[in-house]
Motif scaffolding. Structure first.
Motif, PDB file in Angstrom:
ATOM      1  N   SER A  60       0.841  -1.190   0.000  1.00 55.10           N
ATOM      2  CA  SER A  60       0.000   0.000   0.000  1.00 55.10           C
ATOM      3  C   SER A  60       0.875   1.238   0.000  1.00 55.10           C
ATOM      4  CB  SER A  60      -0.937   0.012   1.215  1.00 55.10           C
ATOM      5  OG  SER A  60      -0.191   0.070   2.406  1.00 55.10           O
ATOM      6  N   LEU A  61       0.356   2.265  -0.637  1.00 53.76           N
ATOM      7  CA  LEU A  61       0.997   3.579  -0.695  1.00 53.76           C
ATOM      8  C   LEU A  61      -0.041   4.572  -0.212  1.00 53.76           C
ATOM      9  CD1 LEU A  61       3.221   5.582  -1.603  1.00 53.76           C
ATOM     10  CD2 LEU A  61       2.164   5.530  -3.874  1.00 53.76           C
ATOM     11  N   HIS A  62       0.243   5.204   0.904  1.00 57.22           N
ATOM     12  CA  HIS A  62      -0.680   6.149   1.519  1.00 57.22           C
ATOM     13  C   HIS A  62      -0.121   7.552   1.292  1.00 57.22           C
ATOM     14  CE1 HIS A  62      -2.844   7.517   5.461  1.00 57.22           C
ATOM     15  NE2 HIS A  62      -3.192   8.224   4.430  1.00 57.22           N
ATOM     16  N   GLN A  63      -0.734   8.291   0.364  1.00 56.10           N
ATOM     17  CA  GLN A  63      -0.303   9.662   0.122  1.00 56.10           C
ATOM     18  C   GLN A  63      -0.788  10.533   1.273  1.00 56.10           C
ATOM     19  OE1 GLN A  63      -1.590  11.506  -3.527  1.00 56.10           O
ATOM     20  NE2 GLN A  63      -0.169  13.208  -3.289  1.00 56.10           N
ATOM     21  N   GLN A  64       0.132  11.265   1.846  1.00 56.23           N
ATOM     22  CA  GLN A  64      -0.182  12.107   2.988  1.00 56.23           C
ATOM     23  C   GLN A  64      -0.968  13.359   2.543  1.00 56.23           C
ATOM     24  OE1 GLN A  64       0.883  10.914   6.326  1.00 56.23           O
ATOM     25  NE2 GLN A  64       0.746   9.285   4.814  1.00 56.23           N
ATOM     26  N   THR A  65      -1.470  14.100   3.511  1.00 54.76           N
ATOM     27  CA  THR A  65      -2.286  15.275   3.207  1.00 54.76           C
ATOM     28  C   THR A  65      -1.702  16.522   3.862  1.00 54.76           C
ATOM     29  OG1 THR A  65      -3.700  14.822   5.121  1.00 54.76           O
ATOM     30  CG2 THR A  65      -4.395  13.896   3.004  1.00 54.76           C
ATOM     31  N   ARG A  66      -2.374  17.602   3.644  1.00 57.97           N
ATOM     32  CA  ARG A  66      -2.024  18.922   4.159  1.00 57.97           C
ATOM     33  C   ARG A  66      -0.615  19.301   3.720  1.00 57.97           C
ATOM     34  NH1 ARG A  66      -4.775  16.552   8.698  1.00 57.97           N
ATOM     35  NH2 ARG A  66      -6.950  17.151   8.558  1.00 57.97           N
ATOM     36  N   GLY A  67       0.265  19.623   4.622  1.00 59.73           N
ATOM     37  CA  GLY A  67       1.611  20.056   4.262  1.00 59.73           C
ATOM     38  C   GLY A  67       2.536  18.929   3.847  1.00 59.73           C
ATOM     39  N   ARG A  68       2.013  17.689   3.777  1.00 54.55           N
ATOM     40  CA  ARG A  68       2.845  16.540   3.410  1.00 54.55           C
ATOM     41  C   ARG A  68       2.318  15.817   2.171  1.00 54.55           C
ATOM     42  NH1 ARG A  68       6.313  13.673   6.694  1.00 54.55           N
ATOM     43  NH2 ARG A  68       5.067  11.784   6.498  1.00 54.55           N
ATOM     44  N   GLN A  69       1.691  16.547   1.270  1.00 52.48           N
ATOM     45  CA  GLN A  69       1.160  15.918   0.058  1.00 52.48           C
ATOM     46  C   GLN A  69       2.251  15.300  -0.807  1.00 52.48           C
ATOM     47  OE1 GLN A  69       0.624  19.068   1.070  1.00 52.48           O
ATOM     48  NE2 GLN A  69      -1.333  19.845   0.377  1.00 52.48           N
ATOM     49  N   HIS A  70       3.471  15.717  -0.621  1.00 51.06           N
ATOM     50  CA  HIS A  70       4.602  15.220  -1.405  1.00 51.06           C
ATOM     51  C   HIS A  70       5.160  13.910  -0.844  1.00 51.06           C
ATOM     52  CE1 HIS A  70       6.414  17.298   1.981  1.00 51.06           C
ATOM     53  NE2 HIS A  70       7.563  16.700   1.711  1.00 51.06           N
ATOM     54  N   VAL A  71       4.516  13.364   0.207  1.00 51.81           N
ATOM     55  CA  VAL A  71       5.033  12.196   0.919  1.00 51.81           C
ATOM     56  C   VAL A  71       4.073  11.018   0.775  1.00 51.81           C
ATOM     57  CG1 VAL A  71       5.695  11.275   3.189  1.00 51.81           C
ATOM     58  CG2 VAL A  71       6.190  13.668   2.615  1.00 51.81           C
ATOM     59  N   GLY A  72       4.650   9.848   0.577  1.00 56.43           N
ATOM     60  CA  GLY A  72       3.879   8.608   0.579  1.00 56.43           C
ATOM     61  C   GLY A  72       4.467   7.635   1.590  1.00 56.43           C
ATOM     62  N   CYS A  73       3.597   6.953   2.324  1.00 59.26           N
ATOM     63  CA  CYS A  73       4.022   5.946   3.293  1.00 59.26           C
ATOM     64  C   CYS A  73       3.696   4.564   2.740  1.00 59.26           C
ATOM     65  CB  CYS A  73       3.301   6.144   4.620  1.00 59.26           C
ATOM     66  SG  CYS A  73       3.681   7.712   5.402  1.00 59.26           S
ATOM     67  N   ILE A  74       4.651   3.666   2.852  1.00 56.12           N
ATOM     68  CA  ILE A  74       4.523   2.335   2.261  1.00 56.12           C
ATOM     69  C   ILE A  74       4.426   1.271   3.348  1.00 56.12           C
ATOM     70  CG2 ILE A  74       5.769   0.573   0.917  1.00 56.12           C
ATOM     71  CD1 ILE A  74       6.964   2.866  -0.698  1.00 56.12           C
ATOM     72  N   GLY A  75       3.585   0.280   3.086  1.00 53.77           N
ATOM     73  CA  GLY A  75       3.506  -0.920   3.906  1.00 53.77           C
ATOM     74  C   GLY A  75       3.331  -2.109   2.982  1.00 53.77           C
ATOM     75  N   MET A  76       3.985  -3.209   3.266  1.00 54.20           N
ATOM     76  CA  MET A  76       3.867  -4.369   2.376  1.00 54.20           C
ATOM     77  C   MET A  76       4.017  -5.672   3.132  1.00 54.20           C
ATOM     78  SD  MET A  76       7.461  -4.340   0.211  1.00 54.20           S
ATOM     79  CE  MET A  76       6.967  -5.688  -0.800  1.00 54.20           C
ATOM     80  N   ALA A  77       3.544  -6.743   2.471  1.00 50.28           N
ATOM     81  CA  ALA A  77       3.677  -8.094   3.032  1.00 50.28           C
ATOM     82  C   ALA A  77       3.662  -9.101   1.892  1.00 50.28           C
ATOM     83  CB  ALA A  77       2.531  -8.387   4.001  1.00 50.28           C
ATOM     84  N   VAL A  78       4.450 -10.143   2.042  1.00 54.16           N
ATOM     85  CA  VAL A  78       4.485 -11.254   1.081  1.00 54.16           C
ATOM     86  C   VAL A  78       4.319 -12.541   1.880  1.00 54.16           C
ATOM     87  CG1 VAL A  78       5.906 -12.513  -0.592  1.00 54.16           C
ATOM     88  CG2 VAL A  78       5.944 -10.003  -0.554  1.00 54.16           C
ATOM     89  N   ARG A  79       3.483 -13.423   1.360  1.00 56.69           N
ATOM     90  CA  ARG A  79       3.207 -14.700   2.018  1.00 56.69           C
ATOM     91  C   ARG A  79       4.505 -15.455   2.304  1.00 56.69           C
ATOM     92  NH1 ARG A  79      -1.229 -18.555  -0.757  1.00 56.69           N
ATOM     93  NH2 ARG A  79       0.525 -19.999  -0.883  1.00 56.69           N
ATOM     94  N   ASP A  80       4.593 -16.084   3.467  1.00 61.75           N
ATOM     95  CA  ASP A  80       5.815 -16.769   3.908  1.00 61.75           C
ATOM     96  C   ASP A  80       6.387 -17.706   2.853  1.00 61.75           C
ATOM     97  OD1 ASP A  80       4.921 -15.536   6.234  1.00 61.75           O
ATOM     98  OD2 ASP A  80       5.241 -17.298   7.502  1.00 61.75           O
ATOM     99  N   ASP A  81       5.540 -18.511   2.231  1.00 61.58           N
ATOM    100  CA  ASP A  81       6.019 -19.511   1.277  1.00 61.58           C
ATOM    101  C   ASP A  81       6.374 -18.922  -0.087  1.00 61.58           C
ATOM    102  OD1 ASP A  81       3.256 -19.026   1.083  1.00 61.58           O
ATOM    103  OD2 ASP A  81       2.789 -21.033   0.376  1.00 61.58           O
ATOM    104  N   PHE A  82       6.299 -17.604  -0.230  1.00 62.96           N
ATOM    105  CA  PHE A  82       6.689 -16.944  -1.467  1.00 62.96           C
ATOM    106  C   PHE A  82       7.844 -15.967  -1.250  1.00 62.96           C
ATOM    107  CE2 PHE A  82       2.715 -18.735  -2.737  1.00 62.96           C
ATOM    108  CZ  PHE A  82       2.833 -18.931  -4.100  1.00 62.96           C
ATOM    109  N   HIS A  83       8.447 -15.958  -0.044  1.00 64.05           N
ATOM    110  CA  HIS A  83       9.594 -15.080   0.217  1.00 64.05           C
ATOM    111  C   HIS A  83      10.766 -15.468  -0.684  1.00 64.05           C
ATOM    112  CE1 HIS A  83       8.640 -13.355   4.463  1.00 64.05           C
ATOM    113  NE2 HIS A  83       7.614 -13.269   3.645  1.00 64.05           N
ATOM    114  N   GLY A  84      11.561 -14.469  -1.044  1.00 62.67           N
ATOM    115  CA  GLY A  84      12.778 -14.703  -1.811  1.00 62.67           C
ATOM    116  C   GLY A  84      12.553 -15.047  -3.267  1.00 62.67           C
TER     117      GLY A  84
END
Length: 164
Positions: free
Chosen positions: A70-94
């Motif tokens: 996910s990419l969460h674009q920030q608001t107000r004075g931080r519109q130029h910033v995106g926060c990232i979160g991710m996950a990959v299933r254990d058996d698909f790592h690497g």
């Protein structure tokens, strides 16, 4: 390397997302509580704000969700910033799935949203994730002491960012 299809997450992906969050390494590497109600996950997808872009990695043969970012674009004075979160299933790592997901979200950030800063938080003991983020130009900006309570103890995390 596994070939996956990357696409926007859909409301009907709620079951796959709920299943993904039950894998031990996914739980250990994210701040998601174990055993979240699938109904809560479904409601979250149904009510996704417009400033959150979430992608799914689908394994074509089984049509199962094997990763998400996910990419969460920030608001107000931080519109130029995106926060990232991710996950990959254990058996698909690497198998390159994290790289594919991160490549796509960086393209959205750079080519469509004109974001200048991408940031994320990662546990200090998650060496594979740290390596992946560094491969995409993320740098460690600091250490957050006792950042989270995980598996019965406090753990530190790095704050990382990619600035263009």
């Amino acid at each position: 390397m596994v070939t996956v299809t990357i696409r926007a997450i859909e409301v009907n992906d709620w079951e796959g997302l709920a299943a993904l969050q039950q894998f031990p390494k996914v739980r250990r590497g994210t701040l998601q509580m174990p055993y979240q109600s699938p109904a809560v996950i479904r409601r979250r997808l149904e009510n996704q704000p417009e400033n959150i872009y979430q992608l799914a990695a689908i394994e074509p043969e089984s049509e199962q969700l094997v990763g998400t970012i996910s990419l969460h674009q920030q608001t107000r004075g931080r519109q130029h910033v995106g926060c990232i979160g991710m996950a990959v299933r254990d058996d698909f790592h690497g198998q390159g799935i994290g790289s594919e997901l991160l490549k796509e979200v960086v393209e959205i950030a750079d080519g469509w949203l004109n974001l200048k800063r991408l940031e994320l938080t990662v546990y200090v003991d998650n060496a594979p994730a740290i390596h992946l983020y560094q491969k995409f130009g993320f740098l460690i900006e600091g250490t957050l002491k006792k950042y989270a309570f995980r598996e019965g103890r406090f753990v530190d995390a790095f704050t990382m960012a990619r600035i263009i």
